[in-house]
Design an enzyme around this catalytic site. Structure first.
Site, PDB file in Angstrom:
ATOM      1  N   SER A  67       0.840  -1.202   0.000  1.00 27.21           N
ATOM      2  CA  SER A  67       0.000   0.000   0.000  1.00 27.21           C
ATOM      3  C   SER A  67       0.873   1.249   0.000  1.00 27.21           C
ATOM      4  O   SER A  67       2.094   1.178   0.128  1.00 27.21           O
ATOM      5  CB  SER A  67      -0.912   0.012   1.231  1.00 27.21           C
ATOM      6  OG  SER A  67      -0.168   0.326   2.398  1.00 27.21           O
ATOM      7  N   SER A  69       0.908   3.671   2.268  1.00 27.24           N
ATOM      8  CA  SER A  69       0.944   4.338   3.570  1.00 27.24           C
ATOM      9  C   SER A  69       2.329   4.823   3.967  1.00 27.24           C
ATOM     10  O   SER A  69       2.458   5.683   4.842  1.00 27.24           O
ATOM     11  CB  SER A  69       0.400   3.404   4.650  1.00 27.24           C
ATOM     12  OG  SER A  69       1.285   2.325   4.883  1.00 27.24           O
ATOM     13  N   LYS A 124       5.145   0.065   9.276  1.00 27.12           N
ATOM     14  CA  LYS A 124       4.959   1.466   9.643  1.00 27.12           C
ATOM     15  C   LYS A 124       6.243   1.957  10.323  1.00 27.12           C
ATOM     16  O   LYS A 124       7.163   1.195  10.579  1.00 27.12           O
ATOM     17  CB  LYS A 124       3.789   1.646  10.613  1.00 27.12           C
ATOM     18  CG  LYS A 124       2.460   1.066  10.156  1.00 27.12           C
ATOM     19  CD  LYS A 124       1.823   1.835   9.019  1.00 27.12           C
ATOM     20  CE  LYS A 124       0.496   1.204   8.607  1.00 27.12           C
ATOM     21  NZ  LYS A 124      -0.089   1.854   7.417  1.00 27.12           N
ATOM     22  N   SER A 227      -2.915   6.864   5.781  1.00 34.64           N
ATOM     23  CA  SER A 227      -2.361   5.707   6.490  1.00 34.64           C
ATOM     24  C   SER A 227      -3.299   5.304   7.616  1.00 34.64           C
ATOM     25  O   SER A 227      -3.672   6.125   8.457  1.00 34.64           O
ATOM     26  CB  SER A 227      -0.982   6.040   7.067  1.00 34.64           C
ATOM     27  OG  SER A 227      -0.517   4.989   7.906  1.00 34.64           O
TER      28      SER A 227
END
Length: 262
Positions: A67, A69, A124, A227
Protein backbone atom coordinates in the site's frame (compact mmCIF):
# COMPACT_ATOMS: atom_id res chain seq x y z
CA UNK A 1 -1.64 -17.78 4.31
CA UNK A 2 0.87 -18.52 7.09
CA UNK A 3 3.96 -19.08 4.97
CA UNK A 4 6.18 -19.65 8.04
CA UNK A 5 3.96 -22.51 9.17
CA UNK A 6 3.85 -24.05 5.69
CA UNK A 7 7.63 -23.84 5.43
CA UNK A 8 8.00 -25.43 8.88
CA UNK A 9 5.70 -28.34 7.95
CA UNK A 10 7.66 -28.89 4.73
CA UNK A 11 10.87 -28.86 6.75
CA UNK A 12 9.54 -31.50 9.15
CA UNK A 13 8.18 -33.71 6.36
CA UNK A 14 11.32 -33.62 4.20
CA UNK A 15 13.50 -33.94 7.31
CA UNK A 16 11.77 -37.13 8.33
CA UNK A 17 12.18 -38.57 4.83
CA UNK A 18 15.85 -37.56 4.85
CA UNK A 19 16.42 -39.30 8.20
CA UNK A 20 14.63 -42.47 7.08
CA UNK A 21 16.77 -42.56 3.94
CA UNK A 22 20.07 -41.89 5.73
CA UNK A 23 19.51 -44.20 8.69
CA UNK A 24 17.63 -47.07 7.06
CA UNK A 25 16.57 -47.09 3.41
CA UNK A 26 19.89 -46.11 1.83
CA UNK A 27 21.72 -48.94 3.60
CA UNK A 28 19.29 -51.48 2.15
CA UNK A 29 19.50 -50.27 -1.47
CA UNK A 30 22.01 -51.59 -3.94
CA UNK A 31 24.85 -49.16 -4.60
CA UNK A 32 23.87 -48.72 -8.24
CA UNK A 33 20.11 -48.53 -7.54
CA UNK A 34 18.13 -45.46 -8.58
CA UNK A 35 16.79 -43.39 -5.69
CA UNK A 36 13.07 -43.99 -5.14
CA UNK A 37 10.61 -41.18 -5.88
CA UNK A 38 10.17 -40.22 -2.22
CA UNK A 39 13.92 -39.58 -1.94
CA UNK A 40 14.19 -37.71 -5.23
CA UNK A 41 11.16 -35.49 -4.61
CA UNK A 42 11.17 -35.40 -0.81
CA UNK A 43 14.34 -36.09 1.14
CA UNK A 44 16.59 -34.42 -1.44
CA UNK A 45 14.86 -31.07 -0.84
CA UNK A 46 15.53 -31.12 2.90
CA UNK A 47 18.90 -29.24 2.86
CA UNK A 48 17.46 -26.49 0.63
CA UNK A 49 14.32 -26.06 2.75
CA UNK A 50 16.45 -26.10 5.91
CA UNK A 51 18.64 -23.27 4.57
CA UNK A 52 15.62 -21.19 3.49
CA UNK A 53 13.87 -21.79 6.81
CA UNK A 54 16.94 -20.73 8.80
CA UNK A 55 17.57 -17.59 6.74
CA UNK A 56 13.92 -16.52 6.77
CA UNK A 57 13.35 -17.28 10.44
CA UNK A 58 16.49 -15.85 12.01
CA UNK A 59 18.29 -13.55 9.57
CA UNK A 60 16.30 -11.77 6.84
CA UNK A 61 12.83 -12.05 5.39
CA UNK A 62 11.59 -10.56 2.10
CA UNK A 63 8.50 -8.36 2.15
CA UNK A 64 6.54 -6.59 -0.57
CA UNK A 65 5.05 -3.14 0.04
CA UNK A 66 1.31 -3.53 -0.61
CA UNK A 67 0.00 0.00 0.00
CA UNK A 68 0.95 3.67 -0.17
CA UNK A 69 0.94 4.34 3.57
CA UNK A 70 4.75 4.68 3.69
CA UNK A 71 5.14 6.97 0.66
CA UNK A 72 7.58 8.61 -0.03
CA UNK A 73 9.98 6.36 1.92
CA UNK A 74 8.58 3.14 0.46
CA UNK A 75 6.47 2.84 -2.69
CA UNK A 76 3.89 0.28 -3.71
CA UNK A 77 5.78 -2.56 -5.39
CA UNK A 78 9.05 -2.13 -3.47
CA UNK A 79 10.53 -5.45 -2.38
CA UNK A 80 12.37 -4.97 0.89
CA UNK A 81 14.43 -7.03 3.30
CA UNK A 82 13.56 -7.22 6.99
CA UNK A 83 16.23 -7.83 9.62
CA UNK A 84 14.81 -10.60 11.84
CA UNK A 85 17.39 -10.48 14.65
CA UNK A 86 17.75 -6.74 15.34
CA UNK A 87 15.01 -6.83 17.98
CA UNK A 88 15.92 -10.24 19.39
CA UNK A 89 15.87 -13.89 18.40
CA UNK A 90 12.36 -15.32 18.13
CA UNK A 91 11.12 -18.86 17.71
CA UNK A 92 9.72 -19.48 14.21
CA UNK A 93 5.96 -19.79 13.69
CA UNK A 94 4.98 -18.79 17.26
CA UNK A 95 7.16 -15.63 17.13
CA UNK A 96 8.15 -15.88 20.81
CA UNK A 97 11.29 -13.97 21.77
CA UNK A 98 13.91 -16.21 23.39
CA UNK A 99 16.98 -13.94 23.26
CA UNK A 100 16.59 -10.19 23.84
CA UNK A 101 18.87 -7.91 21.84
CA UNK A 102 17.86 -4.37 20.85
CA UNK A 103 14.51 -2.65 21.31
CA UNK A 104 12.68 -0.65 18.61
CA UNK A 105 13.64 3.00 18.53
CA UNK A 106 11.76 6.08 17.38
CA UNK A 107 12.19 6.43 13.65
CA UNK A 108 12.65 2.72 12.93
CA UNK A 109 10.64 1.31 10.02
CA UNK A 110 9.18 -1.82 11.56
CA UNK A 111 7.34 -4.84 10.19
CA UNK A 112 4.84 -6.41 12.57
CA UNK A 113 1.79 -8.64 12.68
CA UNK A 114 -1.35 -6.55 12.39
CA UNK A 115 -3.00 -6.65 15.83
CA UNK A 116 -6.50 -7.07 14.34
CA UNK A 117 -5.40 -10.01 12.19
CA UNK A 118 -1.98 -11.52 13.01
CA UNK A 119 -2.04 -13.41 9.71
CA UNK A 120 -1.22 -10.09 8.00
CA UNK A 121 2.13 -8.30 8.10
CA UNK A 122 2.09 -4.49 8.29
CA UNK A 123 4.88 -1.96 7.96
CA UNK A 124 4.96 1.47 9.64
CA UNK A 125 7.39 3.82 11.36
CA UNK A 126 7.85 3.63 15.13
CA UNK A 127 6.76 6.94 16.65
CA UNK A 128 5.99 6.22 20.31
CA UNK A 129 7.83 3.92 22.73
CA UNK A 130 6.36 2.32 25.86
CA UNK A 131 5.40 5.08 28.31
CA UNK A 132 5.52 7.88 25.71
CA UNK A 133 2.73 10.42 25.30
CA UNK A 134 2.09 10.89 21.59
CA UNK A 135 0.02 13.82 20.33
CA UNK A 136 -1.01 14.51 16.75
CA UNK A 137 -2.91 17.78 16.33
CA UNK A 138 -3.01 20.17 13.41
CA UNK A 139 -1.00 17.66 11.36
CA UNK A 140 1.95 18.06 13.71
CA UNK A 141 3.48 15.48 16.01
CA UNK A 142 4.48 15.91 19.66
CA UNK A 143 6.19 13.33 21.86
CA UNK A 144 6.17 13.80 25.62
CA UNK A 145 5.04 17.39 25.17
CA UNK A 146 7.85 18.35 22.77
CA UNK A 147 7.08 19.11 19.09
CA UNK A 148 8.95 16.87 16.69
CA UNK A 149 11.16 19.05 14.50
CA UNK A 150 9.89 19.29 10.92
CA UNK A 151 10.94 21.43 7.96
CA UNK A 152 8.88 22.15 4.85
CA UNK A 153 10.43 20.56 1.76
CA UNK A 154 8.21 21.54 -1.18
CA UNK A 155 5.64 19.26 -2.74
CA UNK A 156 5.50 15.59 -3.65
CA UNK A 157 3.81 14.57 -6.90
CA UNK A 158 2.20 11.15 -6.53
CA UNK A 159 3.15 8.84 -9.38
CA UNK A 160 -0.19 7.10 -9.75
CA UNK A 161 -2.48 10.05 -9.11
CA UNK A 162 -2.68 13.57 -10.48
CA UNK A 163 -2.25 15.44 -7.23
CA UNK A 164 0.49 16.67 -4.92
CA UNK A 165 1.03 16.49 -1.17
CA UNK A 166 3.02 18.78 1.06
CA UNK A 167 6.38 17.26 1.87
CA UNK A 168 8.28 17.75 5.12
CA UNK A 169 11.55 16.52 6.57
CA UNK A 170 10.88 15.10 10.01
CA UNK A 171 13.58 14.55 12.62
CA UNK A 172 12.38 11.65 14.75
CA UNK A 173 14.86 10.29 17.27
CA UNK A 174 18.12 9.81 15.39
CA UNK A 175 16.35 9.45 12.04
CA UNK A 176 15.59 12.16 9.48
CA UNK A 177 12.97 11.13 6.95
CA UNK A 178 10.27 12.49 4.65
CA UNK A 179 6.58 12.68 5.49
CA UNK A 180 3.56 13.84 3.50
CA UNK A 181 0.52 15.88 4.54
CA UNK A 182 -2.69 16.91 2.79
CA UNK A 183 -4.41 19.98 4.22
CA UNK A 184 -7.87 18.94 3.03
CA UNK A 185 -7.84 15.62 4.92
CA UNK A 186 -8.58 14.95 8.63
CA UNK A 187 -5.76 14.14 11.09
CA UNK A 188 -6.78 10.48 11.21
CA UNK A 189 -9.10 8.07 9.44
CA UNK A 190 -12.55 8.69 11.00
CA UNK A 191 -13.41 4.99 11.49
CA UNK A 192 -11.48 4.48 14.75
CA UNK A 193 -11.68 0.89 15.97
CA UNK A 194 -12.49 -0.34 19.47
CA UNK A 195 -8.93 -1.58 20.04
CA UNK A 196 -7.44 -2.95 23.30
CA UNK A 197 -6.47 -0.19 25.78
CA UNK A 198 -8.33 2.42 23.76
CA UNK A 199 -8.84 4.27 27.04
CA UNK A 200 -5.18 5.32 26.72
CA UNK A 201 -6.21 7.61 23.84
CA UNK A 202 -8.28 10.79 23.63
CA UNK A 203 -9.83 11.84 20.31
CA UNK A 204 -11.10 15.24 19.21
CA UNK A 205 -11.92 16.70 15.82
CA UNK A 206 -8.44 18.20 15.75
CA UNK A 207 -6.42 15.10 16.48
CA UNK A 208 -5.49 12.37 18.93
CA UNK A 209 -3.47 12.01 22.14
CA UNK A 210 -2.29 8.58 23.34
CA UNK A 211 -0.19 7.29 26.23
CA UNK A 212 1.62 4.21 24.98
CA UNK A 213 1.16 1.20 27.33
CA UNK A 214 4.13 -0.80 28.54
CA UNK A 215 5.13 -3.53 26.11
CA UNK A 216 3.51 -1.68 23.18
CA UNK A 217 4.48 0.74 20.41
CA UNK A 218 2.71 3.57 18.58
CA UNK A 219 3.33 3.49 14.83
CA UNK A 220 2.40 5.78 11.94
CA UNK A 221 2.78 5.79 8.17
CA UNK A 222 4.97 8.43 6.53
CA UNK A 223 2.05 9.25 4.23
CA UNK A 224 0.35 10.68 7.29
CA UNK A 225 -3.07 11.46 5.80
CA UNK A 226 -3.38 8.23 3.85
CA UNK A 227 -2.36 5.71 6.49
CA UNK A 228 -4.40 3.46 8.76
CA UNK A 229 -2.14 3.08 11.78
CA UNK A 230 -2.03 3.36 15.58
CA UNK A 231 -4.31 6.39 15.40
CA UNK A 232 -7.04 4.07 14.08
CA UNK A 233 -6.44 0.49 15.27
CA UNK A 234 -4.25 0.98 18.31
CA UNK A 235 -0.91 -0.08 19.66
CA UNK A 236 1.48 -2.78 18.42
CA UNK A 237 2.22 -5.38 21.15
CA UNK A 238 5.86 -6.38 21.50
CA UNK A 239 5.01 -9.99 20.69
CA UNK A 240 3.73 -8.94 17.24
CA UNK A 241 7.07 -7.54 16.09
CA UNK A 242 8.63 -9.24 13.06
CA UNK A 243 11.72 -7.12 12.40
CA UNK A 244 13.27 -3.92 11.11
CA UNK A 245 13.09 -3.02 7.41
CA UNK A 246 16.44 -1.88 6.03
CA UNK A 247 16.89 -2.43 2.27
CA UNK A 248 14.99 -2.26 -1.03
CA UNK A 249 16.23 -5.15 -3.14
CA UNK A 250 13.91 -4.80 -6.15
CA UNK A 251 11.07 -2.90 -7.79
CA UNK A 252 9.81 -4.13 -11.16
CA UNK A 253 8.57 -0.68 -12.13
CA UNK A 254 11.62 1.33 -11.11
CA UNK A 255 15.07 -0.26 -10.92
CA UNK A 256 16.50 2.97 -9.47
CA UNK A 257 14.69 2.11 -6.23
CA UNK A 258 17.14 -0.76 -5.56
CA UNK A 259 19.25 0.05 -2.53
CA UNK A 260 17.56 3.42 -1.94
CA UNK A 261 16.39 2.64 1.61
CA UNK A 262 18.47 1.75 4.65
Amino acid sequence: MNFALILFLLLVATGLLWLVDKLYAKKRRAKDAVDPWWVEYGASFFPVILAVFFLRSFLVEPFKIPSGSMIPTLLVGDYILVNKFTYGIRLPVINKKVIALNEPQRGDVMVFRYPDNPELDYIKRVVGLPGDTVEYFGKRLKINGKPVDTNADGEYLHRDRLYSSQRFMEHLGNVTHEILNDNDKPPFVPQVKAFPQRDHCTYTSGGVRCVVPEGHYFVMGDNRDDSSDSRVWGFVPEENIVGKAFFIWFNFNDLSRIGSFH
